[in-house]
Design a protein around this motif. Sequence first.
Motif, short mmCIF file in Angstrom:
data_model
loop_
_atom_site.label_atom_id
_atom_site.label_comp_id
_atom_site.label_asym_id
_atom_site.label_seq_id
_atom_site.Cartn_x
_atom_site.Cartn_y
_atom_site.Cartn_z
N UNK A 136 34.60 15.73 -61.71
CA UNK A 136 35.68 14.56 -61.88
C UNK A 136 36.98 16.02 -62.24
N UNK A 137 37.95 15.40 -62.84
CA UNK A 137 39.23 15.56 -62.54
C UNK A 137 39.12 16.62 -63.87
N UNK A 138 40.50 18.44 -63.85
CA UNK A 138 40.17 18.52 -64.71
C UNK A 138 41.12 19.95 -64.37
N UNK A 139 41.31 19.89 -65.76
CA UNK A 139 42.44 21.48 -65.63
C UNK A 139 41.51 22.74 -66.51
N UNK A 140 41.83 24.11 -65.72
CA UNK A 140 40.48 25.15 -66.06
C UNK A 140 41.89 26.34 -66.51
N UNK A 141 41.72 26.96 -67.22
CA UNK A 141 43.10 27.86 -67.58
C UNK A 141 41.61 29.01 -67.43
N UNK A 142 42.71 30.55 -66.72
CA UNK A 142 41.61 31.52 -67.09
C UNK A 142 42.67 32.55 -67.32
N UNK A 143 41.88 33.83 -67.87
CA UNK A 143 42.65 34.96 -67.77
C UNK A 143 41.72 35.99 -66.97
N UNK A 144 43.24 36.75 -66.50
CA UNK A 144 42.77 37.10 -65.01
C UNK A 144 43.27 38.94 -65.58
N UNK A 145 42.41 39.40 -65.31
CA UNK A 145 42.77 41.24 -65.68
C UNK A 145 42.28 41.54 -64.45
N UNK A 146 42.74 42.93 -64.02
CA UNK A 146 41.95 44.06 -62.94
C UNK A 146 43.23 44.69 -62.35
N UNK A 147 42.88 45.42 -61.46
CA UNK A 147 43.53 47.01 -61.21
C UNK A 147 44.71 46.54 -59.85
N UNK A 148 45.58 47.18 -59.38
CA UNK A 148 46.29 47.10 -58.36
C UNK A 148 46.84 48.36 -58.02
N UNK A 149 46.80 49.37 -56.99
CA UNK A 149 47.50 50.78 -57.15
C UNK A 149 47.49 51.14 -58.73
#
Length: 343
Positions: A136-149
Amino acid sequence: MNGAAPAVRWRPLAALGAAVVLAHLALLRAVPPAPDGRAPPALRQFITRSIEIKPAAPAPAPPAAPPAARPAPRPPRSSVSDANTPQVQVQRSFSAIDSIASEVPPPAAEAVAAAPVPPAAPPVDAARTTAFSIPGSVRLGYSVNGESRKQSYNVRSELLWLQDGSSYDARLEVSAFLMGSRTQSSAGRITAEGLAPTRFGDKQRSEQAAHFERDKGKVVFSANTPDAPLLAGAQDRLSVFLQLGAMIAGDPARYPAGTALSMQTVGAREADVWLFTVEGEEPLSLPAGTMPALKLVRSPRREFDQKVELWLAPSLGYLPVRLKLTQSNGDFADQQLRSVEKP
């Protein structure tokens, strides 16, 4: 008498000569001297000289360029943490937005060779799957961590999933403070074969899109890259994660560990066949809490392919609760569920 006559005849001539001399002397005295003390113009001597024309001297050689100055040594990096340097954090966040869900393109001059290792078992063709369970319809929030260069970053993202039983609309937005956002969108129909995208968009500064022309059997790209043949069961780079969850939710027992799943996956500029392998269920500790999730992996088959690790939570109808994308150069973005809300 004869001797005195000649003397008388020469007197007038002598008198005339004396008068002429006196007149010249008077004329010379009347001429004024030149202002600079030189002889007056009427009395200057006309002098000529010859001019020798010599060949032009060769141009002097240009002076030698001074040696290039050595660049000043770079100052040592500060040991102050990133929390006290917001500008560095903003730059890292911008790199994150640019790299999430994007393949690292291979060099134009190099051909990309396929990896020689085939899958252990024939993959399940998603186009032949008949059991689906659409969440069903939903809103999901995420925390994003990572590495670039080689720089770490932390940003947030949100997946908005809307469906009314016959059509759907999905939107994934990754945002960074002061640097804007990047949005991927997928819209299409809900059919007996699951999701059938009609349009995929990828927007940062400007949008590029892929259009699924099913009546013509092809995918057309707004970036003017070559059209791609449209295969049965094709998905885009956003709907593919939702379609996998809907397939597994429809019949979980059909997808034990080791199962391979293949489907055509369309980006904003090209289409490719992605191959996923089910690795099994494992517990996850996420910002939203601890929950079990089924892990699937798309391993790179070519040198510059992106590695995709996907975790689907049975408790949320096999919606994606974690998604880790790793580029061929080592850059990665790891999205982890932090909230579940009504749309």
